[in-house]
Design an enzyme around this catalytic site. Structure first.
Site, PDB file in Angstrom:
ATOM      1  N   ALA A  66       0.845  -1.189   0.000  1.00 52.47           N
ATOM      2  CA  ALA A  66       0.000   0.000   0.000  1.00 52.47           C
ATOM      3  C   ALA A  66       0.884   1.243   0.000  1.00 52.47           C
ATOM      4  CB  ALA A  66      -0.907   0.003   1.222  1.00 52.47           C
ATOM      5  N   GLY A 112      -0.335  -5.208   0.748  1.00 53.46           N
ATOM      6  CA  GLY A 112      -1.541  -5.142  -0.063  1.00 53.46           C
ATOM      7  C   GLY A 112      -1.391  -5.782  -1.421  1.00 53.46           C
ATOM      8  N   GLU A 115      -1.980  -9.394  -0.823  1.00 52.79           N
ATOM      9  CA  GLU A 115      -3.412  -9.529  -0.536  1.00 52.79           C
ATOM     10  C   GLU A 115      -4.237  -9.445  -1.818  1.00 52.79           C
ATOM     11  OE1 GLU A 115      -4.211  -7.859   3.869  1.00 52.79           O
ATOM     12  OE2 GLU A 115      -3.153  -6.439   2.574  1.00 52.79           O
ATOM     13  N   GLU A 135       3.494  -6.046   7.410  1.00 53.29           N
ATOM     14  CA  GLU A 135       2.776  -4.992   8.148  1.00 53.29           C
ATOM     15  C   GLU A 135       3.217  -4.838   9.599  1.00 53.29           C
ATOM     16  OE1 GLU A 135       0.060  -5.978   4.680  1.00 53.29           O
ATOM     17  OE2 GLU A 135       1.432  -7.056   6.014  1.00 53.29           O
TER      18      GLU A 135
END
Length: 260
Positions: A66, A112, A115, A135
Site C-alpha cells: 500500500a 496489499g 493480498e 505490516e
C-alpha cells in the site's frame, strides 16, 4: 473508461488490468484502489470479457504494498474505514466475481500486493517473485484480508510464521506452500496465465461462476458449502449451456457455450 494508474488491454476474451505506477513499485493508493474497483466491475459486467489477468507494470513489482504515505494522518477509526472499504470494493469483489481472475505476479508482491494476488482465483508467479506481509514492521497487521486468505491457502502455522516474522518468501517457497499455482520464468509469465485462462474460457461461463461461488462458500463461517454446491448444481440444469454441453458430449463435438 480512462484511468490514471491502470492500463487496460483486451486480448480476445481476456482483459488485462495492469497496475501502472512503476516509480512507486505499483503501490496501491486510494486512487488506484478506486480505479481497480471500476475496472473490475466493468470487466465482470462486460459480455465481451470472459476472464481477467491482473499484473503489475514492469518486472520489478506486481504491487509492492500500500502507499504508506496515506496512512500517516489516520486514527483508529480511519484505519478501520480504510480496511473495510478496500476489502469490500476491491478484494472481496474479486474473490466473489462471476468470472475467473488470475494474478500474474512479477517481482515483489508485498502487503496489499500479496493480498490482491490472494484475492484472485489463481496465482502464477515469475521465478523472481518475492512475497510477504510486512505490516507488523509498521506496527500494523494485514488489513485487506491477508490474515484470512493466507491462512486458508497455506494453513494456520505457516500463515502465522509469515505474518509474525514479516519475512519474504521466494516464488519456489510460495509454490511449495500452496500460495501460488505455478512458477515460470519472467518471459513465460503472461503466456502461462493466458494458457490457463484460455482453457477456462472453453468451459461454460455460468458453470464457472457457479463453481467459484460454491468453492468460496466452503471458506465462509456460518455457510454450508455443501448446500451451496447442491443449489448451484441444480441451477446449472436450467441453463441453455447445460443443454448445449450434453448435446455436444453425446454428438462427440465441441460445445459452443453462450453463457445463458
Amino acid at each position: 473508461m480512462l484511468f490514471q494508474n491502470l492500463l487496460i488491454d483486451d486480448k480476445e476474451r481476456i482483459r488485462y488490468i495492469i497496475i501502472s505506477r512503476e516509480s512507486k513499485l505499483n503501490a496501491l493508493n486510494k486512487a488506484t484502489l478506486a480505479e481497480l474497483h471500476n475496472a473490475i466491475t466493468d470487466a465482470f459486467s462486460s459480455p465481451a470479457v470472459g476472464g481477467i489477468i491482473i499484473t503489475g507494470a514492469g518486472q520489478k513489482a506486481f504491487v509492492a504494498g500500500a502507499d504508506i504515505a496515506e496512512f500517516v494522518e489516520l486514527d483508529a477509526g480511519g484505519g478501520r474505514m480504510l480496511a473495510q472499504q478496500g476489502q469490500t470494493t476491491v478484494f472481496d469483489l474479486i474473490e466473489n466475481g462471476n468470472k475467473p481472475v488470475i494474478a500474474a505476479v512479477n517481482g515483489f508482491a508485498l502487503g496489499g500486493g500479496l493480498e490482491l494476488a490472494m484475492a484472485c482465483h489463481i496465482r502464477i508467479a515469475s521465478d523472481n517473485a518475492k512475497m510477504g506481509l510486512p505490516e507488523v514492521t509498521l506496527g500494523l497487521i494485514p488489513g485487506y484480508g491477508g490474515t484470512q486468505r493466507l491462512t486458508s491457502l497455506v494453513g494456520k502455522g505457516k500463515a502465522l510464521e509469515m505474518i509474525l516474522t514479516a519475512d519474504m518468501i521466494t516464488a519456489a517457497e510460495a509454490h511449495q506452500y500452496g500460495l501460488v499455482n505455478h512458477v515460470v520464468s519472467q518471459e513465460e509469465l503472461l503466456t502461462k496465465a493466458e494458457e490457463i485462462l484460455n482453457k477456462m474460457l472453453l468451459r461454460a461461463p455460468l458453470a464457472l461462476a457457479a463453481a467459484i461461488k460454491a468453492v468460496n462458500a466452503g471458506t465462509r463461517n456460518g455457510v454450508n458449502g455443501f448446500e451451496t454446491e447442491v443449489e448451484e448444481f441444480g441451477k446449472c440444469f436450467g441453463t441453455a449451456d447445460f443443454k448445449e454441453g450434453v448435446s455436444a458430449f453425446l454428438a462427440k463435438r465441441k460445445a459452443d457455450f453462450k453463457g445463458n
